[in-house]
Design a protein around this motif. Structure first.
Motif, PDB file in Angstrom:
ATOM      1  N   GLN A   1       1.109  -1.981  -3.467  1.00  0.00           N
ATOM      2  CA  GLN A   1       0.199  -3.127  -3.489  1.00  0.00           C
ATOM      3  C   GLN A   1      -0.560  -3.117  -4.862  1.00  0.00           C
ATOM      4  OE1 GLN A   1      -3.355  -3.129  -1.079  1.00  0.00           O
ATOM      5  NE2 GLN A   1      -2.705  -4.992  -0.089  1.00  0.00           N
TER       6      GLN A   1
ATOM      7  N   LEU B   1      -2.018  -1.331   6.824  1.00  0.00           N
ATOM      8  CA  LEU B   1      -1.948  -1.614   5.303  1.00  0.00           C
ATOM      9  C   LEU B   1      -0.572  -2.128   5.136  1.00  0.00           C
ATOM     10  CD1 LEU B   1      -3.083  -1.842   2.655  1.00  0.00           C
ATOM     11  CD2 LEU B   1      -2.590   0.486   2.222  1.00  0.00           C
TER      12      LEU B   1
ATOM     13  N   GLY C   1     -16.372  -2.834  -5.251  1.00  0.00           N
ATOM     14  CA  GLY C   1     -15.388  -3.282  -4.399  1.00  0.00           C
ATOM     15  C   GLY C   1     -16.245  -4.215  -3.272  1.00  0.00           C
ATOM     16  N   PRO C   2     -15.509  -4.595  -2.171  1.00  0.00           N
ATOM     17  CA  PRO C   2     -16.222  -5.360  -1.077  1.00  0.00           C
ATOM     18  C   PRO C   2     -17.626  -4.770  -0.550  1.00  0.00           C
ATOM     19  CG  PRO C   2     -14.129  -4.632  -0.393  1.00  0.00           C
ATOM     20  CD  PRO C   2     -14.209  -4.394  -1.814  1.00  0.00           C
ATOM     21  N   ALA C   3     -17.604  -3.597  -0.380  1.00  0.00           N
ATOM     22  CA  ALA C   3     -18.837  -2.699   0.197  1.00  0.00           C
ATOM     23  C   ALA C   3     -19.939  -2.916  -1.012  1.00  0.00           C
ATOM     24  CB  ALA C   3     -18.546  -1.345   0.475  1.00  0.00           C
TER      25      ALA C   3
ATOM     26  N   ASP D   1     -18.994   0.189 -12.164  1.00  0.00           N
ATOM     27  CA  ASP D   1     -17.756   0.397 -11.648  1.00  0.00           C
ATOM     28  C   ASP D   1     -16.584   0.967 -12.788  1.00  0.00           C
ATOM     29  OD1 ASP D   1     -16.016  -0.781  -8.986  1.00  0.00           O
ATOM     30  OD2 ASP D   1     -14.721  -0.264 -10.477  1.00  0.00           O
ATOM     31  N   SER D   2     -15.776   1.748 -12.472  1.00  0.00           N
ATOM     32  CA  SER D   2     -14.709   2.060 -13.555  1.00  0.00           C
ATOM     33  C   SER D   2     -13.748   1.109 -14.080  1.00  0.00           C
ATOM     34  CB  SER D   2     -14.279   3.643 -13.047  1.00  0.00           C
ATOM     35  OG  SER D   2     -13.746   3.240 -11.935  1.00  0.00           O
TER      36      SER D   2
ATOM     37  N   VAL E   1     -18.402   6.599 -13.759  1.00  0.00           N
ATOM     38  CA  VAL E   1     -19.471   7.549 -13.422  1.00  0.00           C
ATOM     39  C   VAL E   1     -18.872   8.952 -13.029  1.00  0.00           C
ATOM     40  CG1 VAL E   1     -21.169   7.995 -11.558  1.00  0.00           C
ATOM     41  CG2 VAL E   1     -20.738   5.614 -12.326  1.00  0.00           C
TER      42      VAL E   1
ATOM     43  N   GLY F   1     -19.594   1.531  -7.600  1.00  0.00           N
ATOM     44  CA  GLY F   1     -18.447   0.796  -6.838  1.00  0.00           C
ATOM     45  C   GLY F   1     -18.528  -0.766  -6.751  1.00  0.00           C
TER      46      GLY F   1
ATOM     47  N   GLY G   1     -12.727  -3.958  -6.285  1.00  0.00           N
ATOM     48  CA  GLY G   1     -12.019  -2.800  -5.600  1.00  0.00           C
ATOM     49  C   GLY G   1     -10.555  -2.777  -5.217  1.00  0.00           C
ATOM     50  N   GLN G   2     -10.306  -1.835  -4.111  1.00  0.00           N
ATOM     51  CA  GLN G   2      -9.052  -1.911  -3.810  1.00  0.00           C
ATOM     52  C   GLN G   2      -8.466  -3.007  -3.047  1.00  0.00           C
ATOM     53  OE1 GLN G   2      -6.857   0.293  -4.576  1.00  0.00           O
ATOM     54  NE2 GLN G   2      -8.047   2.197  -4.911  1.00  0.00           N
ATOM     55  N   PHE G   3      -9.321  -3.686  -2.110  1.00  0.00           N
ATOM     56  CA  PHE G   3      -9.145  -4.904  -1.475  1.00  0.00           C
ATOM     57  C   PHE G   3      -8.850  -6.068  -2.441  1.00  0.00           C
ATOM     58  CE2 PHE G   3      -9.234  -7.852   1.968  1.00  0.00           C
ATOM     59  CZ  PHE G   3      -9.320  -7.604   2.810  1.00  0.00           C
TER      60      PHE G   3
ATOM     61  N   HIS H   1      -5.441 -11.437   0.891  1.00  0.00           N
ATOM     62  CA  HIS H   1      -5.841 -12.176   2.397  1.00  0.00           C
ATOM     63  C   HIS H   1      -7.400 -12.100   2.082  1.00  0.00           C
ATOM     64  CE1 HIS H   1      -5.178  -7.751   3.223  1.00  0.00           C
ATOM     65  NE2 HIS H   1      -5.923  -7.698   4.068  1.00  0.00           N
TER      66      HIS H   1
ATOM     67  N   GLY I   1     -15.645   3.726  -2.236  1.00  0.00           N
ATOM     68  CA  GLY I   1     -14.189   3.456  -1.604  1.00  0.00           C
ATOM     69  C   GLY I   1     -13.646   4.549  -1.193  1.00  0.00           C
TER      70      GLY I   1
HETATM   71  C1  LIG Z   1      -4.504   1.545  -2.696  1.00  0.00           C
HETATM   72  C2  LIG Z   1      -5.103   0.690  -1.502  1.00  0.00           C
HETATM   73  C3  LIG Z   1      -4.922  -0.489  -1.158  1.00  0.00           C
HETATM   74  C4  LIG Z   1      -5.619  -1.107   0.029  1.00  0.00           C
HETATM   75  N1  LIG Z   1      -5.420  -2.202   0.395  1.00  0.00           N
HETATM   76  C5  LIG Z   1      -5.972  -2.936   1.513  1.00  0.00           C
HETATM   77  C6  LIG Z   1      -5.463  -4.133   1.845  1.00  0.00           C
HETATM   78  O1  LIG Z   1      -4.704  -4.816   1.400  1.00  0.00           O
HETATM   79  N2  LIG Z   1      -6.278  -4.443   3.058  1.00  0.00           N
HETATM   80  C7  LIG Z   1      -7.192  -3.664   3.592  1.00  0.00           C
HETATM   81  O2  LIG Z   1      -7.985  -4.253   4.719  1.00  0.00           O
HETATM   82  N3  LIG Z   1      -7.864  -2.730   3.115  1.00  0.00           N
HETATM   83  C8  LIG Z   1      -7.082  -2.232   2.219  1.00  0.00           C
HETATM   84  N4  LIG Z   1      -7.405  -0.938   1.689  1.00  0.00           N
HETATM   85  C9  LIG Z   1      -8.405  -0.205   2.252  1.00  0.00           C
HETATM   86  C10 LIG Z   1      -9.512  -0.372   1.254  1.00  0.00           C
HETATM   87  O3  LIG Z   1     -10.027   0.661   0.920  1.00  0.00           O
HETATM   88  C11 LIG Z   1     -10.771  -1.204   2.049  1.00  0.00           C
HETATM   89  O4  LIG Z   1     -10.479  -2.070   2.980  1.00  0.00           O
HETATM   90  C12 LIG Z   1     -11.548  -1.788   1.155  1.00  0.00           C
HETATM   91  O5  LIG Z   1     -11.202  -1.981  -0.274  1.00  0.00           O
HETATM   92  C13 LIG Z   1     -12.980  -0.833   1.059  1.00  0.00           C
HETATM   93  O6  LIG Z   1     -13.894  -1.544   0.299  1.00  0.00           O
HETATM   94  P1  LIG Z   1     -15.117  -0.505  -0.693  1.00  0.00           P
HETATM   95  O7  LIG Z   1     -15.683  -1.407  -1.306  1.00  0.00           O
HETATM   96  O8  LIG Z   1     -15.608   0.496   0.613  1.00  0.00           O
HETATM   97  O9  LIG Z   1     -14.247   0.430  -1.619  1.00  0.00           O
HETATM   98  P2  LIG Z   1     -13.093  -0.118  -2.650  1.00  0.00           P
HETATM   99  O10 LIG Z   1     -12.594  -1.385  -2.577  1.00  0.00           O
HETATM  100  O11 LIG Z   1     -12.195   1.071  -2.986  1.00  0.00           O
HETATM  101  O12 LIG Z   1     -14.214   0.043  -4.096  1.00  0.00           O
HETATM  102  C14 LIG Z   1     -14.477   1.057  -4.731  1.00  0.00           C
HETATM  103  C15 LIG Z   1     -14.819   0.749  -5.844  1.00  0.00           C
HETATM  104  O13 LIG Z   1     -15.620   2.062  -6.592  1.00  0.00           O
HETATM  105  C16 LIG Z   1     -15.105   2.235  -8.022  1.00  0.00           C
HETATM  106  N5  LIG Z   1     -15.394   3.646  -8.183  1.00  0.00           N
HETATM  107  C17 LIG Z   1     -14.853   4.706  -7.444  1.00  0.00           C
HETATM  108  N6  LIG Z   1     -15.023   5.981  -8.098  1.00  0.00           N
HETATM  109  C18 LIG Z   1     -15.991   5.512  -9.393  1.00  0.00           C
HETATM  110  C19 LIG Z   1     -16.507   6.225 -10.306  1.00  0.00           C
HETATM  111  N7  LIG Z   1     -16.769   7.583 -10.445  1.00  0.00           N
HETATM  112  N8  LIG Z   1     -17.126   5.726 -11.295  1.00  0.00           N
HETATM  113  C20 LIG Z   1     -17.276   4.171 -11.405  1.00  0.00           C
HETATM  114  N9  LIG Z   1     -16.579   3.288 -10.291  1.00  0.00           N
HETATM  115  C21 LIG Z   1     -15.820   3.976  -9.263  1.00  0.00           C
HETATM  116  C22 LIG Z   1     -13.572   1.846  -7.935  1.00  0.00           C
HETATM  117  O14 LIG Z   1     -13.305   1.421  -9.040  1.00  0.00           O
HETATM  118  C23 LIG Z   1     -13.837   0.603  -6.730  1.00  0.00           C
HETATM  119  O15 LIG Z   1     -13.799  -0.582  -7.774  1.00  0.00           O
HETATM  120  C24 LIG Z   1      -6.619  -0.406   0.504  1.00  0.00           C
HETATM  121  C25 LIG Z   1      -6.666   1.075   0.203  1.00  0.00           C
HETATM  122  C26 LIG Z   1      -6.170   1.702  -0.814  1.00  0.00           C
HETATM  123  C27 LIG Z   1      -6.463   3.020  -1.414  1.00  0.00           C
END
Ligand SMILES: Cc1cc2nc3c(=O)[nH]c(=O)nc-3n(C[C@H](O)[C@H](O)[C@H](O)COP(=O)(O)OP(=O)(O)OC[C@H]3O[C@@H](n4cnc5c(N)ncnc54)[C@H](O)[C@@H]3O)c2cc1C
Length: 172
Positions: free
Chosen positions: A142, A164, A10-12, A31-32, A83, A8, A38-40, A58, A119
């Motif tokens: 979004q 959101l 994303g930000p985390a 990452d896929s 994955v 993953g 990621g989503q953010f 933002h 995520g």
């Molecule tokens: C559609 C949507 C829009 C959102 N918009 C906002 C927003 O505008 N503002 C806000 O504060 N929060 C938003 N959120 C909440 C958002 O999930 C979190 O704020 C933030 O993106 C979480 O960060 P993260 O790194 O935990 O996960 P994510 O940002 O979700 O990153 C997870 C990553 O894991 C990857 N991944 C997942 N499964 C697999 C796999 N099997 N193999 C390889 N890679 C994989 C994904 O491609 C992704 O890049 C949104 C959530 C969703 C679902």
């Protein structure tokens, strides 16, 4: 072989990867998606040549810090790798991924440890009319905006009060 495989980007996942790399850990991020973020920080498709992608986001500075931090960090970023399983053996872990949009080519990433940062997903509770043309979820709208630079329509009613919805309404 990496010390740590982060699934993953994303930000985390990126924050974890950079923190680990800063301590001298060898990191591979898988990452896929075709781009990290990621989503953010979902990035527009590169073919769209977005001139101001930050306009739909933002906390863009955090994204810049994460993205710029990757350069020179030694973190290996593997995008377009979906994955599908993680195996453990006596030497550590094997992360199995399938490469590209057709997910045909298998790739194995070896690591001593695996961090899951995959995520969250939008969960939709059905309501009468939710399948009608033109009705989309907040996350769907979004994703269309950030990833495709398109709005789902010319006039929109944003229904609901979740946090959101404010960035979605602003983006629209
Ligand atoms: C559609 C949507 C829009 C959102 N918009 C906002 C927003 O505008 N503002 C806000 O504060 N929060 C938003 N959120 C909440 C958002 O999930 C979190 O704020 C933030 O993106 C979480 O960060 P993260 O790194 O935990 O996960 P994510 O940002 O979700 O990153 C997870 C990553 O894991 C990857 N991944 C997942 N499964 C697999 C796999 N099997 N193999 C390889 N890679 C994989 C994904 O491609 C992704 O890049 C949104 C959530 C969703 C679902």
């Amino acid at each position: 072989m990496a010390d740590l495989a982060v699934i993953g980007a994303g930000p985390a996942g990126l924050a974890a990867a950079l923190a680990a790399a800063a301590q001298g850990v060898t990191v591979a991020v898988v990452d896929s998606a075709t781009e990290a973020g990621g989503q953010f920080y979902r990035q527009p498709a590169s073919g769209l040549r977005a001139r101001r992608p930050q306009a739909l986001h933002h906390q863009w500075r955090t994204w810049e810090r994460l993205k710029d931090g990757l350069t020179g960090s030694g973190v290996r970023l593997l995008t377009d790798h979906h994955v599908w399983s993680v195996e453990r053996d006596s030497d550590g872990f094997t992360v199995h991924a399938l490469l590209g949009p057709e997910q045909r080519e298998p790739v194995a990433v070896r690591a001593d440890a695996v961090l899951l940062a995959t995520g969250g997903y939008e969960r939709v509770l059905p309501f009468p009319g939710w399948t009608l043309p033109g009705v989309v979820t907040a996350g769907g709208a979004q994703a269309m905006l950030k990833g495709g630079l398109v709005a789902p329509g010319r006039r929109a009613v944003v229904a609901g009060t979740g946090p959101l919805l404010l960035p979605v309404a602003t983006g629209l």
